[in-house]
Motif scaffolding. Sequence first.
Motif, PDB file in Angstrom:
ATOM      1  N   VAL A 318       0.828  -1.209   0.000  1.00 11.50           N
ATOM      2  CA  VAL A 318       0.000   0.000   0.000  1.00 11.50           C
ATOM      3  C   VAL A 318       0.861   1.258   0.000  1.00 11.50           C
ATOM      4  O   VAL A 318       0.638   2.179  -0.774  1.00 11.50           O
ATOM      5  N   GLN A 371      -7.961   5.815  -1.486  1.00 11.72           N
ATOM      6  CA  GLN A 371      -7.469   4.569  -2.066  1.00 11.72           C
ATOM      7  C   GLN A 371      -6.620   3.788  -1.068  1.00 11.72           C
ATOM      8  O   GLN A 371      -6.775   2.596  -0.892  1.00 11.72           O
ATOM      9  N   ALA A 374      -8.639   2.076   1.626  1.00  5.68           N
ATOM     10  CA  ALA A 374      -9.401   0.942   1.089  1.00  5.68           C
ATOM     11  C   ALA A 374      -8.482  -0.246   0.886  1.00  5.68           C
ATOM     12  O   ALA A 374      -8.847  -1.391   1.162  1.00  5.68           O
ATOM     13  N   ARG A 375      -7.273   0.025   0.430  1.00  7.82           N
ATOM     14  CA  ARG A 375      -6.319  -1.069   0.194  1.00  7.82           C
ATOM     15  C   ARG A 375      -5.850  -1.660   1.516  1.00  7.82           C
ATOM     16  O   ARG A 375      -5.706  -2.877   1.629  1.00  7.82           O
ATOM     17  N   ALA A 377      -7.583  -1.707   4.218  1.00  8.75           N
ATOM     18  CA  ALA A 377      -8.738  -2.451   4.734  1.00  8.75           C
ATOM     19  C   ALA A 377      -8.849  -3.810   4.059  1.00  8.75           C
ATOM     20  O   ALA A 377      -9.128  -4.814   4.708  1.00  8.75           O
ATOM     21  N   GLU A 378      -8.590  -3.840   2.755  1.00  6.02           N
ATOM     22  CA  GLU A 378      -8.719  -5.105   2.037  1.00  6.02           C
ATOM     23  C   GLU A 378      -7.700  -6.130   2.542  1.00  6.02           C
ATOM     24  O   GLU A 378      -8.035  -7.294   2.772  1.00  6.02           O
ATOM     25  N   LEU A 379      -6.463  -5.662   2.747  1.00  7.21           N
ATOM     26  CA  LEU A 379      -5.443  -6.592   3.237  1.00  7.21           C
ATOM     27  C   LEU A 379      -5.737  -7.034   4.670  1.00  7.21           C
ATOM     28  O   LEU A 379      -5.557  -8.198   5.024  1.00  7.21           O
ATOM     29  N   LYS A 381      -8.638  -7.274   6.020  1.00  8.50           N
ATOM     30  CA  LYS A 381      -9.782  -8.176   5.967  1.00  8.50           C
ATOM     31  C   LYS A 381      -9.325  -9.608   5.652  1.00  8.50           C
ATOM     32  O   LYS A 381      -9.789 -10.563   6.263  1.00  8.50           O
ATOM     33  N   VAL A 393     -16.243  -3.872   5.824  1.00  7.56           N
ATOM     34  CA  VAL A 393     -15.612  -2.575   5.599  1.00  7.56           C
ATOM     35  C   VAL A 393     -16.650  -1.546   5.172  1.00  7.56           C
ATOM     36  O   VAL A 393     -17.455  -1.802   4.275  1.00  7.56           O
ATOM     37  N   ALA A 395     -16.958   2.371   3.880  1.00  2.55           N
ATOM     38  CA  ALA A 395     -16.186   3.537   3.453  1.00  2.55           C
ATOM     39  C   ALA A 395     -17.070   4.772   3.399  1.00  2.55           C
ATOM     40  O   ALA A 395     -18.154   4.739   2.825  1.00  2.55           O
TER      41      ALA A 395
END
Lengths: 529, 261
Positions: A318, A371, A374-375, A377-379, A381, A393, A395
């Motif tokens: 990220v 961005q 969000a990235r 958060a994705e990792l 998760k 998540v 946003a």
Amino acid sequence: MKKSKISKLFAACVLTIVIFGMAGCGTKTTEKSLGGTGEQSAPLVICLEGGDWGFPSPFAHYSRGPGASKMRLIYDSLLEKGEEGLIPWLAREWTISPDGREYTFVLNSKVKWHDGKMLTVQDVKFSFEYFMKHPPVSDSLFIDGKPFIEKIEVIDESQVKIVVKEPNATVLDRLGIVRIIPEHIWKDIDDPKKVMDLDKLVGCGPYILTDYSQEQGKYRFQAFKDYWGRKPRVDVIEFIPVSDPVLAFENGEIDLLDVPPDIIDRYENNKEFKILKSPAFWGYKLLFNMEKKPELADINVRKAIAHAVDVDELIEKVARGAAVSASSGYLPIDHIWYNPDVTRYDFDIEKAKELLNNKLLNLVLLISDSQQEARIAELLKINFAKAGINIDVRAVDMKTRDNCVKNCDYELAIIGHGGWGRDADCLREAYAATVARDAGPASNVICGYSNPKISQLCKKQLIELDEQKRKSMIMELQKLISDEIPMLPLYNTIDYTVFKPEKYDGWVHVFDHHAVTHNKLSYLEQDKK
Amino acid sequence: MSFIVLVCFIAIFAPMLTKHPWNQPTGASLEPPNKAHILGTDDLGIDLWAQICYGTRNSIVVGIGTAIITCFLGIVLGVVSGYYGGIIDLVITALIDMLTSIPSLPIMIVTGAFFGPSIKNIILILSILSWAMPARIIRSKIISVKQETYIKVAEGYGAGFLYITYKHFLPQIFPISLASFIKLISKAIVSEASLSFLGLGDPTSKSWGLILNYALNFPGIYFTDYWKWWVVYPLCCIILLVLATAIIGREFEKILDAKID
């Protein structure tokens, strides 16, 4: 006859517009002749990335760095943050009484307000008293919600004495950064938050705001001719809206770029450009709301979450490598009082599962719509799911997220902010305060958490005047915090700022901040010393 | 046509077509297309081909889901307003006029932001905003069919609204509904892509629009090589699918027009 006159007039207009245009942003023709010395007659215009950060009055700007820094261009303070530490500014010198309660400041003479009136000691007294009644957005006059100033006395026409209720280690820091505002403008204003007129923005700082467009996120600052202090080197600072900063910089629309790490080699080893590396004083942290989710009050759950975060992966993917992992004791690696011996939580899913006792957790993670978040958060998760923590998540836009965090309206939240390099008292503000310092995102109370040991040590360090003793307390405090992890610092980012030295090369970092554009020293002449 | 079949095939058999999971990093960050990752990986190291395959499901679900709901709404409201006339017709045509005159994207953005990001919401919002066009076409068809003598006769024998609709109207409007159904699919796919492109989808889900969104917002992507796979492939998918549905819609229209004539 008439026609030719009109056409001449028209031609003259066009010519003026062209000339003015050339002096403005985005042209390369005038850059070379300037050379940054400021002696030539052509004005030096510096364009920077804009965006709406609020009306830059001390009461109305948005509570993040880009908002506060614009306000500070207009208003000066008694002291200023320099490259090494606090430096004399409006106050040319100061003395502290032996008992640590009386601070006497000697002001520079011949300081003018933007409207031509002279600054007096009375204005200084007024500013402090006004701010205690009407707290500004960035507030330093209250400690845990209580004012620490007992009284302010005018000694003579250049000296002012401030008496504090109790000596503490941060008084100078707190008094020094208070903006000085003119009494003749503000004395009759009862609701300063509503003031939105450009002509009320009279300060004694180096720049005057000549244009502000909220919708477009545009600001234009012009140098104040009668500025009392270091001469402004930049004549006009313009903050303009850009859609893609890299493209805007390449096209010469803006003069400074926080260069994305992936394209840094475009500017490296190139004489045309210069790159500055910032200290890592901006960072992301993961907040736990123990009021809303009592499960998080269990220290094992917090530890499990800490073990389920792969910070190295976040930095690699990220932050694109331009970051350092944050300390679980909060103070970042670049902080003067960073403790390297805090408890660390390595990425270890098995350990996380063990700590959770194979329980399942369901949490909602609040992020802003950037961005990066969000990235992250994705990792998170992905890894959390492996440890048995399911996150949902959500946003929202940045200002909504900041607000939710302030009002404890979240379960887990990711928030990023600057100010990690501030005086170590920020530990008390972050971990032991019951009232947030001000509206800024860096100062949030941890919802539903208090630890008597941490609180006590936080209070003790504040009133400790011996620097060595205070330092060892701060070290101990970081260790305590890292054992408890009431919130989880993720990583601190490093900014690479690139600019063309041929046009302007005055950019500097002050000792505790990550952005060169946020301090006024970057726009002024260097100290002659 | 064959492209649509291919896309549906991809959507249904997504798990079998990719050896990598769509939600787990399996490679290094931003690998260019290679043997292990045929379309490369994104910034998190997740296989792009897997993401596109799974994104297909999203696009198809949104496309077909929206088209079904919209057509249903359009048929019901169009038939009702065309058959009954009077105040009901007035209200419905006013609604139709309103919906067709206001630009839908800003409304989608506002409502999307308001109701929160999820596929269900996107489908609902898209359907609510796009039933007007089929409803208008169906209404005018019904008005002209209503004048036919066999309808009058059926009414004379005491046939109710439902009976007439089922027996006489539906077969009549079926061809035009089918044409608008297909048009709506492509419209919904583009809208979903633009909504998630604007960041109004679930930020951690996978759809073509979202992949593009992350790629284009990657700072300075055009100054790196990454756009060559991260931007180009999802973009091609969207363009091809929309083109394919548009062409099929066209063909259907032609065939049906010939039939009606």
